[in-house]
Scaffold this motif. Structure first.
Motif, mmCIF file in Angstrom:
data_model
loop_
_atom_site.group_PDB
_atom_site.id
_atom_site.type_symbol
_atom_site.label_atom_id
_atom_site.label_comp_id
_atom_site.label_asym_id
_atom_site.label_seq_id
_atom_site.Cartn_x
_atom_site.Cartn_y
_atom_site.Cartn_z
ATOM 1 N N GLN A 286 0.816 -1.209 0.000
ATOM 2 C CA GLN A 286 0.000 0.000 0.000
ATOM 3 C C GLN A 286 0.862 1.278 0.000
ATOM 4 N N ARG A 287 2.206 1.119 0.044
ATOM 5 C CA ARG A 287 3.054 2.312 -0.115
ATOM 6 C C ARG A 287 3.299 2.527 -1.602
ATOM 7 N N ALA A 288 2.199 2.689 -2.344
ATOM 8 C CA ALA A 288 2.258 2.766 -3.798
ATOM 9 C C ALA A 288 1.016 3.491 -4.291
ATOM 10 N N ALA B 128 12.555 16.141 15.708
ATOM 11 C CA ALA B 128 13.365 15.401 16.688
ATOM 12 C C ALA B 128 13.017 13.923 16.544
ATOM 13 N N GLY B 129 14.008 13.102 16.229
ATOM 14 C CA GLY B 129 13.773 11.663 16.156
ATOM 15 C C GLY B 129 13.263 11.176 14.820
ATOM 16 N N GLY B 130 13.449 11.965 13.767
ATOM 17 C CA GLY B 130 13.050 11.516 12.433
ATOM 18 C C GLY B 130 14.023 12.053 11.409
ATOM 19 N N ASN B 131 13.988 11.456 10.242
ATOM 20 C CA ASN B 131 14.961 11.821 9.223
ATOM 21 C C ASN B 131 14.254 11.974 7.872
ATOM 22 N N PRO B 132 13.578 13.128 7.650
ATOM 23 C CA PRO B 132 12.829 13.289 6.395
ATOM 24 C C PRO B 132 13.710 13.197 5.146
ATOM 25 N N HIS C 183 11.426 10.726 3.099
ATOM 26 C CA HIS C 183 10.523 11.317 2.122
ATOM 27 C C HIS C 183 10.947 10.960 0.688
ATOM 28 N N GLN C 184 9.984 11.096 -0.207
ATOM 29 C CA GLN C 184 10.242 10.749 -1.600
ATOM 30 C C GLN C 184 10.800 11.980 -2.341
ATOM 31 N N ASP C 185 11.451 11.742 -3.460
ATOM 32 C CA ASP C 185 11.930 12.827 -4.332
ATOM 33 C C ASP C 185 12.681 13.887 -3.513
ATOM 34 N N VAL D 150 16.568 20.862 13.943
ATOM 35 C CA VAL D 150 16.690 19.405 13.999
ATOM 36 C C VAL D 150 17.499 18.994 15.230
ATOM 37 N N HIS D 151 16.910 18.085 16.010
ATOM 38 C CA HIS D 151 17.659 17.432 17.090
ATOM 39 C C HIS D 151 18.067 16.054 16.575
ATOM 40 N N ASP D 152 19.302 15.696 16.594
ATOM 41 C CA ASP D 152 19.691 14.335 16.202
ATOM 42 C C ASP D 152 21.087 14.052 16.768
ATOM 43 N N PRO D 153 21.357 12.798 17.094
ATOM 44 C CA PRO D 153 22.716 12.480 17.549
ATOM 45 C C PRO D 153 23.740 12.556 16.414
ATOM 46 N N VAL D 154 23.279 12.447 15.159
ATOM 47 C CA VAL D 154 24.230 12.307 14.044
ATOM 48 C C VAL D 154 23.914 13.289 12.915
ATOM 49 N N PRO E 97 22.628 18.622 19.184
ATOM 50 C CA PRO E 97 23.121 17.247 19.339
ATOM 51 C C PRO E 97 22.421 16.516 20.476
ATOM 52 N N SER E 98 21.803 15.388 20.149
ATOM 53 C CA SER E 98 21.086 14.588 21.143
ATOM 54 C C SER E 98 21.974 13.447 21.608
ATOM 55 N N THR E 99 21.706 13.010 22.817
ATOM 56 C CA THR E 99 22.307 11.764 23.283
ATOM 57 C C THR E 99 21.650 10.603 22.538
ATOM 58 N N LEU F 225 17.863 -0.382 10.697
ATOM 59 C CA LEU F 225 16.514 0.179 10.756
ATOM 60 C C LEU F 225 16.559 1.513 10.013
ATOM 61 N N HIS F 226 15.888 1.562 8.866
ATOM 62 C CA HIS F 226 15.853 2.784 8.047
ATOM 63 C C HIS F 226 17.270 3.331 7.864
ATOM 64 N N SER F 227 17.452 4.603 8.261
ATOM 65 C CA SER F 227 18.778 5.215 8.105
ATOM 66 C C SER F 227 19.625 5.094 9.361
HETATM 67 N N1 LIG Z 1 11.531 4.921 -0.828
HETATM 68 C C1 LIG Z 1 11.003 4.565 0.334
HETATM 69 N N2 LIG Z 1 11.014 5.425 1.362
HETATM 70 C C2 LIG Z 1 10.487 5.062 2.550
HETATM 71 C C3 LIG Z 1 9.937 3.789 2.750
HETATM 72 C C4 LIG Z 1 9.917 2.898 1.640
HETATM 73 O O1 LIG Z 1 9.418 1.758 1.732
HETATM 74 N N3 LIG Z 1 10.485 3.300 0.476
HETATM 75 N N4 LIG Z 1 9.435 3.438 3.975
HETATM 76 C C5 LIG Z 1 8.949 4.510 4.836
HETATM 77 C C6 LIG Z 1 8.690 4.067 6.201
HETATM 78 S S1 LIG Z 1 7.633 2.731 6.378
HETATM 79 C C7 LIG Z 1 9.159 4.713 7.303
HETATM 80 S S2 LIG Z 1 8.548 4.269 8.845
HETATM 81 C C8 LIG Z 1 10.104 5.834 7.189
HETATM 82 C C9 LIG Z 1 11.183 5.835 8.297
HETATM 83 O O2 LIG Z 1 11.768 7.079 8.399
HETATM 84 P P1 LIG Z 1 12.394 7.598 9.771
HETATM 85 O O3 LIG Z 1 11.660 7.044 10.931
HETATM 86 O O4 LIG Z 1 12.517 9.069 9.681
HETATM 87 O O5 LIG Z 1 13.834 6.934 9.710
HETATM 88 P P2 LIG Z 1 14.923 6.709 10.847
HETATM 89 O O6 LIG Z 1 16.199 6.464 10.133
HETATM 90 O O7 LIG Z 1 14.477 5.661 11.796
HETATM 91 O O8 LIG Z 1 14.997 8.125 11.572
HETATM 92 C C10 LIG Z 1 15.074 8.277 12.942
HETATM 93 C C11 LIG Z 1 16.018 9.418 13.263
HETATM 94 O O9 LIG Z 1 15.963 9.634 14.682
HETATM 95 C C12 LIG Z 1 17.284 9.793 15.177
HETATM 96 N N5 LIG Z 1 17.258 9.469 16.613
HETATM 97 C C13 LIG Z 1 17.381 8.269 17.214
HETATM 98 N N6 LIG Z 1 17.297 8.407 18.552
HETATM 99 C C14 LIG Z 1 17.119 9.718 18.802
HETATM 100 C C15 LIG Z 1 16.944 10.479 19.984
HETATM 101 O O10 LIG Z 1 16.936 9.976 21.105
HETATM 102 N N7 LIG Z 1 16.767 11.815 19.844
HETATM 103 C C16 LIG Z 1 16.762 12.416 18.638
HETATM 104 N N8 LIG Z 1 16.570 13.731 18.589
HETATM 105 N N9 LIG Z 1 16.917 11.727 17.496
HETATM 106 C C17 LIG Z 1 17.089 10.390 17.585
HETATM 107 C C18 LIG Z 1 18.125 8.888 14.318
HETATM 108 O O11 LIG Z 1 19.491 9.256 14.367
HETATM 109 C C19 LIG Z 1 17.479 9.113 12.936
HETATM 110 O O12 LIG Z 1 18.069 10.193 12.275
HETATM 111 O O13 LIG Z 1 10.751 5.793 5.895
HETATM 112 C C20 LIG Z 1 9.812 5.779 4.833
HETATM 113 N N10 LIG Z 1 10.499 5.963 3.576
#
Ligand SMILES: Nc1nc2c(c(=O)[nH]1)N[C@H]1C(S)=C(S)[C@@H](COP(=O)(O)OP(=O)(O)OC[C@H]3O[C@@H](n4cnc5c(=O)[nH]c(N)nc54)[C@H](O)[C@@H]3O)O[C@H]1N2
Ligand SMILES: Nc1nc2c(c(=O)[nH]1)N[C@H]1C(S)=C(S)[C@@H](COP(=O)(O)OP(=O)(O)OC[C@H]3O[C@@H](n4cnc5c(=O)[nH]c(N)nc54)[C@H](O)[C@@H]3O)O[C@H]1N2
Ligand SMILES: [Mo]
Length: 764
Positions: free
Chosen positions: A320-322, A416-420, A424-426, A442-446, A459-461, A627-629
């Motif tokens: 369904q991701r289509a 915080a806690g995600g990596n668009p 994200h696409q494109d 952006v809050h992130d450890p990396v 910078p996050s722990t 797990l993802h990135s």
């Molecule tokens: N082309 C394509 N793209 C896709 C998909 C696909 O099938 N195909 N799948 C999609 C799906 S299902 C998902 S769920 C998404 C996933 O996408 P995301 O959930 O955004 O991916 P993550 O790499 O898990 O990103 C988590 C981020 O949180 C950071 N982080 C970890 N711990 C902490 C913390 O304690 N504090 C802070 N501030 N940051 C922290 C990590 O360093 C990382 O940068 O990707 C989607 N993208």
């Protein structure tokens, strides 16, 4: 630090670790029968050059102030003190809120963050943004955006019919045929948000197989079911599953093997669906063979097989991701309804089973510790994957779930806690979109590609650097996640940073409720302790739980959930759908009058599909080695690459036609952009399909084949979102469509550029 072994947890499982002052050694939890090798990525997190060592600000933003800026993603950074950056950020938050209103702050902050109930980055950020005035939020997920909107309208509440329907124990004991669309790859079920202590999917599938159950895998990739189950592999053309489902229904009905009683007593809309199946073009096996690439006799044989005994239809989230991703979810549910199997143990339909470790497990009988939420006073939202549309087109109307909405004008985005710039696409379009912001935090450890586009990088722990509680509702182990290593550089806990900011904005007391981080852990644990005590069970106080390191929680018996109750008595236990029954067609959805989403499961031609210029389907699925990135630089992830580049799988016949050898660096491209990857030739993929997992950090450079596209046209590392398409699944759900897109593949006739994604950007 003394070298004591401590228990800890990650989304890929509970583990034990010890630190000797330089090296972290990890091993799986001894109770885990099938631990994930993703664990081997963890030690690299302790001190990698990709870590953010100190707060950083983008030079252009710091010197010229907030505002639209195409330099985002291109500029250098300055290191600043925590006090200086938090002062500026508090001032900017105030400015945006007072000038443009609270909905101008985007706090969707989608992403997986890390395990741990208290230091969960989104929970902390949402609380901070709520107490300081509110924010535009996001709804649904990238994972299941299409299904999350559809399933409640046709079958039942999302969690009830996905997580708590058919259990692995039922599969092991009862199922005769598992028909798995998109498979149930063990690499995927190894992952569960919050972490599980026991990976039981392999054992359950093996037990079913040993009992004589037959597994049928419908997928372009053979490894989508474990070798242990000897699956019959039907290598379908991507994006066409609903046509196969319709033909299976047609064949079953034409042979009179459908369950007319169940359709009459438990389903609504059968007449409409039946009419569609038999109307021209008749949805028979011959029709579907043309579309799916699976031969008609194989379809007829499968229809025969599933009409006998207990059949479980599973649909992986990927389908369904289509574009039109709602259709295979609906088709799978309707097929199970036609077979009359919904609600039987180990049978019927389960969306997502095997996609994540949470599905198909017993539920805890007591609540897990949880961080308290604060209501968001702003009621502005977007479907999560529409973020670039929102930033590029403020004020533009769009349709979602039967209603018209308008994109808000966002000026400040906070993550915080995600990596668009992973999810994200494109991504080149996303870069143009974030250029429109006034400020991006952006809050992130990396130093992810997202951090490299931010104006303010905090910078996050990591979890390794703080105390927390690990728990999910679908695993019995409550884990004292003890700090293992000291914080890296100047990294701080998101909680402490947001608490300081909340104080600067005059809301410190509401944010922290006067508790230290440790006091929050005690407070959160208390509701679990009380629930245990109420049941007369072992209910240690916090200090004792912390001392023990883990606590086994009681679980509820498996009663088959809402679908079993509905099956037994549909009047007493109706589903939450308009009719109270399974909607194999839906007058309500038909009533929306959507051109891209009719009122019954249907085959709809996708707007993007392979053609002469772009002859391959690119499947960009979840990575097996991370797990993802996250921790892409870790040993297990890095070890799976070739010369530091992500690996693309291609069928040997396709490779031969293109003059590509195993190990060659290839260019995967379409009109949106390109990426490089190292070719791996494999018979385990359908010809005409190439597969590149997500998660290699975006590393954009000019493309020597298309210099006119600018400085970000080629990701040299192998991130598929360099080429995926940014559009919604349909105007019903507007889900993410990242899994599939059409591409060309060519040899790369240049010296492949060095991958530099895992370093820090220039900082002064
Ligand atoms: N082309 C394509 N793209 C896709 C998909 C696909 O099938 N195909 N799948 C999609 C799906 S299902 C998902 S769920 C998404 C996933 O996408 P995301 O959930 O955004 O991916 P993550 O790499 O898990 O990103 C988590 C981020 O949180 C950071 N982080 C970890 N711990 C902490 C913390 O304690 N504090 C802070 N501030 N940051 C922290 C990590 O360093 C990382 O940068 O990707 C989607 N993208
Ligand atoms: N190791 C690991 N596991 C993960 C994750 C991770 O990053 N790493 N992410 C987790 C997350 S957030 C989620 S949402 C789940 C996602 O779970 P899924 O979405 O199910 O996982 P994917 O690996 O993206 O896709 C599963 C398989 O579907 C197949 N497929 C793709 N397109 C089609 C199609 O059109 N038809 C058919 N029949 N099959 C198709 C692909 O071969 C792919 O391997 O995975 C979770 N598990
Ligand atoms: Mo996901």
């Amino acid at each position: 630090m003394t070298e004591i072994e401590k228990t800890h947890s990650a989304h890929w499982g509970v583990f034990r670790a010890r630190y000797d002052g330089t090296r972290l050694r990890v091993r799986p939890h001894p109770g885990d029968p099938d631990p994930s090798p993703v664990l081997d990525n963890v030690p690299a997190a302790v001190a990698h050059p990709a870590r953010v060592a100190a707060p950083a600000v983008r030079r252009g933003w710091w010197e010229r102030g907030p505002g639209r800026d195409p330099e985002r993603g291109r500029d250098g950074y300055l290191t600043v003190s925590w006090d200086a950056v938090l002062d500026r950020l508090a001032e900017e938050t105030r400015r945006v809120r007072s000038t443009y209103g609270d909905q101008a702050v985007y706090g969707g902050s989608y992403g997986w963050a890390s395990a741990g109930r208290f230091h969960h980055a989104q929970g902390q950020l949402h609380r901070f943004l709520a107490v300081t005035g509110g924010y535009t939020r996001s709804v649904n997920s990238y994972s299941g955006g299409a299904a999350e909107v559809l399933l409640p309208q046709i079958l039942g509440g999302f969690d009830a019919v996905t997580r708590y329907a058919v259990s692995w124990d039922q599969v092991a004991a009862h199922t005769d045929t598992v028909l798995a669309f998109g498979g149930m790859a063990l690499k995927n079920s190894a992952i569960a948000a919050g972490g599980v202590s026991r990976h039981l999917e392999r054992g359950a599938m093996r037990a079913a197989r040993d009992r004589g159950a037959v597994f049928v895998l419908v997928s372009p990739l053979r490894p989508d079911l474990p070798e242990d189950v000897d699956a019959t592999w039907l290598p379908i053309r991507p994006g066409t599953d609903v046509a196969l489902m319709l033909a299976l229904m047609h064949t079953v009905v034409a042979e009179g093997r459908h369950d007319t009683d169940f359709l009459a007593s438990h389903c609504d809309g059968w007449d409409q669906l039946r009419e569609y199946l038999f109307a021209a073009p008749v949805k028979d096996a011959g029709w579907a063979a043309e579309i799916t690439g699976i031969e008609a006799p194989a379809i007829r044989e499968l229809a025969w097989r599933i009409a006998y005994g207990r059949t479980l239809v599973t649909v992986a989230q990927s389908l369904q991701r289509a574009e039109h991703g709602e259709q295979p979810v609906w088709g799978g549910a309707a097929l199970a309804a036609v077979l009359g199997q919904i609600g039987l143990p180990g049978a019927g339909f389960n969306y997502g089973l095997g996609s994540l470790g949470h599905y198909g497990r017993a539920r805890n009988a007591v609540p897990a510790p949880a961080f308290s939420r604060v209501a968001n006073p702003v009621n502005s939202f977007i479907p999560v994957a529409r973020v670039a549309d929102m930033l590029l087109h403020p004020g533009k109307p769009y349709v979602y779930d039967g209603a018209e909405h308008t994109y808000p004008h966002v000026r400040l985005a906070w993550w915080a806690g995600g990596n668009p710039f992973h999810h994200h696409q494109d991504l080149r379009r996303l870069r143009r979109a974030v250029a429109e912001l006034d400020t991006f935090v952006v809050h992130d450890p990396v130093w992810t590609a997202t951090a490299r586009h931010a104006d303010v990088v905090l910078p996050s722990t990591t979890t390794l650097e703080r105390d927390d509680i690990g728990a999910t509702n679908s695993d019995p182990l409550l884990v004292a996640m003890k700090q293992l290593v000291p914080p890296y550089g100047e990294a701080r806990n998101d909680y402490d940073v947001l608490s300081d900011l909340a104080h600067r904005l005059g809301h410190g007391a509401e944010f922290g409720e006067g508790r230290t981080a440790r006091e929050w852990l005690v407070h959160m644990y208390d509701r679990t302790r009380k629930a245990l005590a109420d049941r007369g069970l072992d209910a240690p106080d916090f200090e004792e739980f912390w001392e023990r390191g883990e606590l086994e929680l009681p679980q509820r018996p498996d009663d088959g959930g809402v679908l079993a109750r509905f099956r037994a008595d549909p009047q007493a236990h109706p589903l939450p759908t308009p009719s109270g029954k399974v909607q194999v067609a839906s007058a309500a959805i038909a009533g929306h009058g959507l051109a891209d989403h009719p009122g019954h499961p249907a085959w709809l031609e996708p707007a993007e599909a392979p053609d002469e210029r772009h002859p391959f389907w690119l499947v960009s699925n979840q990575p097996a080695t991370r797990l993802h990135s996250q921790l892409d630089f870790g040993a297990h992830s890095a070890g799976s690459k070739r010369s530091g580049r992500e690996v693309v799988r291609i069928h040997p016949a396709d490779a031969a036609g293109l003059g590509i050898d195993d190990g060659d660096v290839v260019r995967i491209h379409n009109d949106r952009g390109a990426c490089l990857a190292a070719a791996r030739l494999s018979e385990d993929i359908r010809p005409g399909v190439v597969q590149l997992p997500t998660g290699a950090w975006w590393d954009p450079r000019p493309d020597p084949e298309r210099p006119e596209l600018g400085d970000d046209a080629l990701c040299v590392h192998g991130n598929p979102n360099a080429v995926t398409r940014d559009r919604g699944s349909s105007s019903l759900a507007q889900g993410c469509t990242g899994q599939l897109c059409a591409v060309a593949v060519s040899p790369f006739p240049h010296e492949p550029p060095e991958v530099t994604a895992h370093t820090a950007p220039p900082t002064s």
